[in-house]
Design a protein around this motif. Sequence first.
Motif, PDB file in Angstrom:
ATOM      1  N   ARG A   1     -12.533  14.278  -4.506  1.00  0.00           N
ATOM      2  CA  ARG A   1     -12.963  13.755  -6.335  1.00  0.00           C
ATOM      3  C   ARG A   1     -12.162  12.467  -6.479  1.00  0.00           C
ATOM      4  N   VAL A   2     -12.469  11.698  -7.430  1.00  0.00           N
ATOM      5  CA  VAL A   2     -11.985  10.365  -7.410  1.00  0.00           C
ATOM      6  C   VAL A   2     -10.738  10.397  -7.405  1.00  0.00           C
ATOM      7  N   ILE A   3      -9.973   9.597  -8.124  1.00  0.00           N
ATOM      8  CA  ILE A   3      -8.475   9.511  -8.480  1.00  0.00           C
ATOM      9  C   ILE A   3      -8.314   7.983  -8.838  1.00  0.00           C
ATOM     10  N   ARG A   4      -8.333   7.513  -9.878  1.00  0.00           N
ATOM     11  CA  ARG A   4      -7.960   6.246 -10.836  1.00  0.00           C
ATOM     12  C   ARG A   4      -6.405   6.457 -10.666  1.00  0.00           C
ATOM     13  N   ARG A   5      -5.979   4.901 -10.473  1.00  0.00           N
ATOM     14  CA  ARG A   5      -4.421   4.300 -10.852  1.00  0.00           C
ATOM     15  C   ARG A   5      -4.652   4.131 -12.269  1.00  0.00           C
ATOM     16  N   HIS A   6      -5.327   3.499 -12.531  1.00  0.00           N
ATOM     17  CA  HIS A   6      -5.149   2.995 -13.846  1.00  0.00           C
ATOM     18  C   HIS A   6      -6.912   3.474 -15.017  1.00  0.00           C
ATOM     19  N   HIS A   7      -6.668   3.939 -15.967  1.00  0.00           N
ATOM     20  CA  HIS A   7      -7.438   4.127 -16.944  1.00  0.00           C
ATOM     21  C   HIS A   7      -7.959   3.010 -17.413  1.00  0.00           C
ATOM     22  N   VAL A   8      -9.029   2.616 -17.552  1.00  0.00           N
ATOM     23  CA  VAL A   8      -8.987   1.412 -18.834  1.00  0.00           C
ATOM     24  C   VAL A   8     -10.170   2.142 -19.509  1.00  0.00           C
ATOM     25  N   PHE A   9     -10.045   1.763 -21.074  1.00  0.00           N
ATOM     26  CA  PHE A   9     -10.260   2.601 -22.109  1.00  0.00           C
ATOM     27  C   PHE A   9     -10.737   0.980 -22.940  1.00  0.00           C
ATOM     28  N   ALA A  10     -12.131   1.003 -22.764  1.00  0.00           N
ATOM     29  CA  ALA A  10     -12.967  -0.029 -23.460  1.00  0.00           C
ATOM     30  C   ALA A  10     -13.399  -0.359 -24.917  1.00  0.00           C
ATOM     31  N   LYS A  11     -12.655  -1.097 -25.079  1.00  0.00           N
ATOM     32  CA  LYS A  11     -12.978  -0.955 -26.895  1.00  0.00           C
ATOM     33  C   LYS A  11     -13.919  -1.722 -27.474  1.00  0.00           C
ATOM     34  N   ILE A  12     -15.174  -1.741 -27.626  1.00  0.00           N
ATOM     35  CA  ILE A  12     -17.131  -1.970 -27.809  1.00  0.00           C
ATOM     36  C   ILE A  12     -17.101  -1.571 -28.886  1.00  0.00           C
ATOM     37  N   SER A  13     -18.263  -2.472 -29.176  1.00  0.00           N
ATOM     38  CA  SER A  13     -19.272  -2.493 -30.521  1.00  0.00           C
ATOM     39  C   SER A  13     -20.379  -2.520 -30.205  1.00  0.00           C
ATOM     40  N   ARG A  14     -20.483  -3.339 -28.890  1.00  0.00           N
ATOM     41  CA  ARG A  14     -21.629  -4.005 -28.958  1.00  0.00           C
ATOM     42  C   ARG A  14     -22.624  -3.366 -27.367  1.00  0.00           C
TER      43      ARG A  14
ATOM     44  N   ILE B   1     -14.947   4.773 -22.973  1.00  0.00           N
ATOM     45  CA  ILE B   1     -15.848   3.869 -24.074  1.00  0.00           C
ATOM     46  C   ILE B   1     -15.159   4.311 -25.755  1.00  0.00           C
ATOM     47  N   THR B   2     -14.341   3.632 -26.161  1.00  0.00           N
ATOM     48  CA  THR B   2     -13.790   3.352 -27.949  1.00  0.00           C
ATOM     49  C   THR B   2     -15.067   2.556 -28.150  1.00  0.00           C
ATOM     50  N   VAL B   3     -15.864   3.744 -29.196  1.00  0.00           N
ATOM     51  CA  VAL B   3     -17.138   2.435 -30.414  1.00  0.00           C
ATOM     52  C   VAL B   3     -15.869   2.695 -31.141  1.00  0.00           C
ATOM     53  N   GLU B   4     -15.538   0.934 -32.070  1.00  0.00           N
ATOM     54  CA  GLU B   4     -15.245   0.304 -32.772  1.00  0.00           C
ATOM     55  C   GLU B   4     -16.226   0.262 -33.271  1.00  0.00           C
ATOM     56  N   ALA B   5     -15.879   0.598 -34.416  1.00  0.00           N
ATOM     57  CA  ALA B   5     -16.645   1.212 -35.737  1.00  0.00           C
ATOM     58  C   ALA B   5     -16.235   0.036 -37.221  1.00  0.00           C
ATOM     59  N   ASP B   6     -16.152  -0.165 -38.087  1.00  0.00           N
ATOM     60  CA  ASP B   6     -15.690  -1.374 -39.164  1.00  0.00           C
ATOM     61  C   ASP B   6     -14.316  -0.599 -39.339  1.00  0.00           C
ATOM     62  N   SER B   7     -13.293  -2.256 -38.806  1.00  0.00           N
ATOM     63  CA  SER B   7     -11.836  -1.852 -38.588  1.00  0.00           C
ATOM     64  C   SER B   7     -11.065  -2.583 -38.571  1.00  0.00           C
ATOM     65  N   GLY B   8     -10.337  -3.021 -38.870  1.00  0.00           N
ATOM     66  CA  GLY B   8      -9.116  -3.377 -39.372  1.00  0.00           C
ATOM     67  C   GLY B   8      -9.352  -4.894 -37.794  1.00  0.00           C
ATOM     68  N   GLY B   9      -8.481  -6.150 -37.822  1.00  0.00           N
ATOM     69  CA  GLY B   9      -8.538  -7.396 -36.862  1.00  0.00           C
ATOM     70  C   GLY B   9     -10.555  -7.597 -36.248  1.00  0.00           C
ATOM     71  N   HIS B  10     -10.636  -7.565 -34.625  1.00  0.00           N
ATOM     72  CA  HIS B  10     -12.023  -8.256 -34.409  1.00  0.00           C
ATOM     73  C   HIS B  10     -12.501  -7.243 -34.779  1.00  0.00           C
ATOM     74  N   THR B  11     -13.837  -7.512 -35.468  1.00  0.00           N
ATOM     75  CA  THR B  11     -14.381  -6.555 -35.720  1.00  0.00           C
ATOM     76  C   THR B  11     -15.675  -7.224 -36.084  1.00  0.00           C
ATOM     77  N   ASP B  12     -16.888  -5.992 -35.465  1.00  0.00           N
ATOM     78  CA  ASP B  12     -17.673  -6.121 -35.917  1.00  0.00           C
ATOM     79  C   ASP B  12     -19.105  -5.710 -37.214  1.00  0.00           C
ATOM     80  N   ASN B  13     -18.069  -5.321 -38.343  1.00  0.00           N
ATOM     81  CA  ASN B  13     -18.225  -4.385 -38.999  1.00  0.00           C
ATOM     82  C   ASN B  13     -19.223  -3.346 -38.455  1.00  0.00           C
ATOM     83  N   ARG B  14     -19.888  -2.886 -37.632  1.00  0.00           N
ATOM     84  CA  ARG B  14     -20.617  -2.293 -37.891  1.00  0.00           C
ATOM     85  C   ARG B  14     -20.153  -0.409 -38.445  1.00  0.00           C
ATOM     86  N   PRO B  15     -21.501   0.516 -38.836  1.00  0.00           N
ATOM     87  CA  PRO B  15     -21.566   1.883 -39.571  1.00  0.00           C
ATOM     88  C   PRO B  15     -21.750   2.544 -38.086  1.00  0.00           C
TER      89      PRO B  15
END
Length: 526
Positions: free
Chosen positions: A193-206, A248-262
Amino acid sequence: MSTSSPSAVPPFAELAFDAASISALVARVREPLHLFMDEEAARVGVALEAVHARYTPIGTLPPLYPEWLGDRAFTETHGLRFPYVAGEMANGIASVALVVAMARAGMLGFFGAAGLSLSRVEQAIDELEAALADEPWGINLIHSPHEPALEEALVDLYVRRGVRRVSASAFMALSLAVVRLAATGLARDVDGRVIRRHHVFAKISRSEVATAFMSPPPAAMLETLVTDGRITHDEAALAATLPVATEITVEADSGGHTDNRPLVALFPAIRALADTLSAQHRYDEPIRVGVGGGLGTPASVAAAFSLGAAYVVTGSVNQAAIEAGLSTGAKELLCGASMADVVMAPAADMFEQGVKVQVLRRGTLFGMRAQRLYELYRAYDGLDAIPPDVIDALEREILLGTVASVWTEVQRYFAHDPAELERAAREPKHRMALVFRWYLGLSSRWAIEGDPRRRADYQIWCGPAMGAFNEWVRGSFLEPPAARAAVQIALNFLEGAATIARAQQLRAAGVAVPAAAFSFAPRPLA
């Protein structure tokens, strides 16, 4: 998780068919509910007892716990009790205190490292390690296109200190730094089984950015990292078979950097893309897709989980929490916001590209003034080209000082990056951009520090979720700013989401659930 006082709801000897009784049973999410058909009246009733001789049993709903709303693999992988994350509000607004509070409640918090010096970020790591030991926590890595050396230095720090969870935000494409972070320490255990030392949470809207993070890193990037001695051949070989990020964090209409996606349009598309890429690359470990942005009430959290979110991420509402690293004055402004009290304004870190962030409009002139600066930047080739009367107004109303004095401060700030100053000496338009970015960059710090002279210039990142939250808590114990503890907010969101999910289960089973059962009022939870 329970209320601070015993439930006043009595046991039900008979089936519940009326609205008040059904609503009372909806709230008892931790108990099984039994469904019976009244054949004569062609209606479905619900009860706590499993046997009712007069009616035909048609099913049982098992207990529903807030802990189970998301992906069990997510909570197990990260050692959490709840599938709940407090996001990484920049400049330390997502403070050490906030991250510690979340961890001790069985949730995950990300420290807001963006905009802070390397030494301040390392100090936060020291504090988190001392306070939490082995309890889970995370930290932010914001994409820095103007300062790639800073991005590299942060990854150096995270690798050296063994930071397990990193939220990668504002990325428009993969960088060598984030690929290195994901690949470093990759290995297989004795069972393969794969062991990850670092887990990346990618915040995306595209979708194109999501595809990059949900795919294996490009071979050329891995080859470069191996050649430079940043990762080993074995790490590169394993990375070539795995997604850069499994969260993968799907970023909808948020504060800060945002694409204002529904959310309801964006999440299903990214969820389907994750399934497609997982099948295409034959991943052993599934990609877990969570939701952030627009979550300001239990109903919105319930909606995210009903779409299939593995976890939820809150942001704007935590800025007004007592643990947030924001001034009292700024929190008071947030607590008075409605859903319409937000506006898009130029971003300090990507000003020249026209990138915008969503900020609070009510009580501050920042949005209007920042837009004015961008209009001047677009209209003129340099500060010397701006008419004298316009420069005078700029100095008097926005900069509160002369352009020359601001330029002195800009030079002092960019002493660590002389290339920016050299470019400014050659290009008057770039010099103008740096002066304007001075205002944009400091405006968030004025809000954090509570500078009374600059109250009209506070830049407070905020999405419509803040206004929805304020409406939901009006008249409750969570309305006063001093009562808004981040964990209380989280527990109410989760308990409320579970209650709303139970109401929908009953409705889908044919029970005449009243609309009031889909509401959850704030209450002290422990």
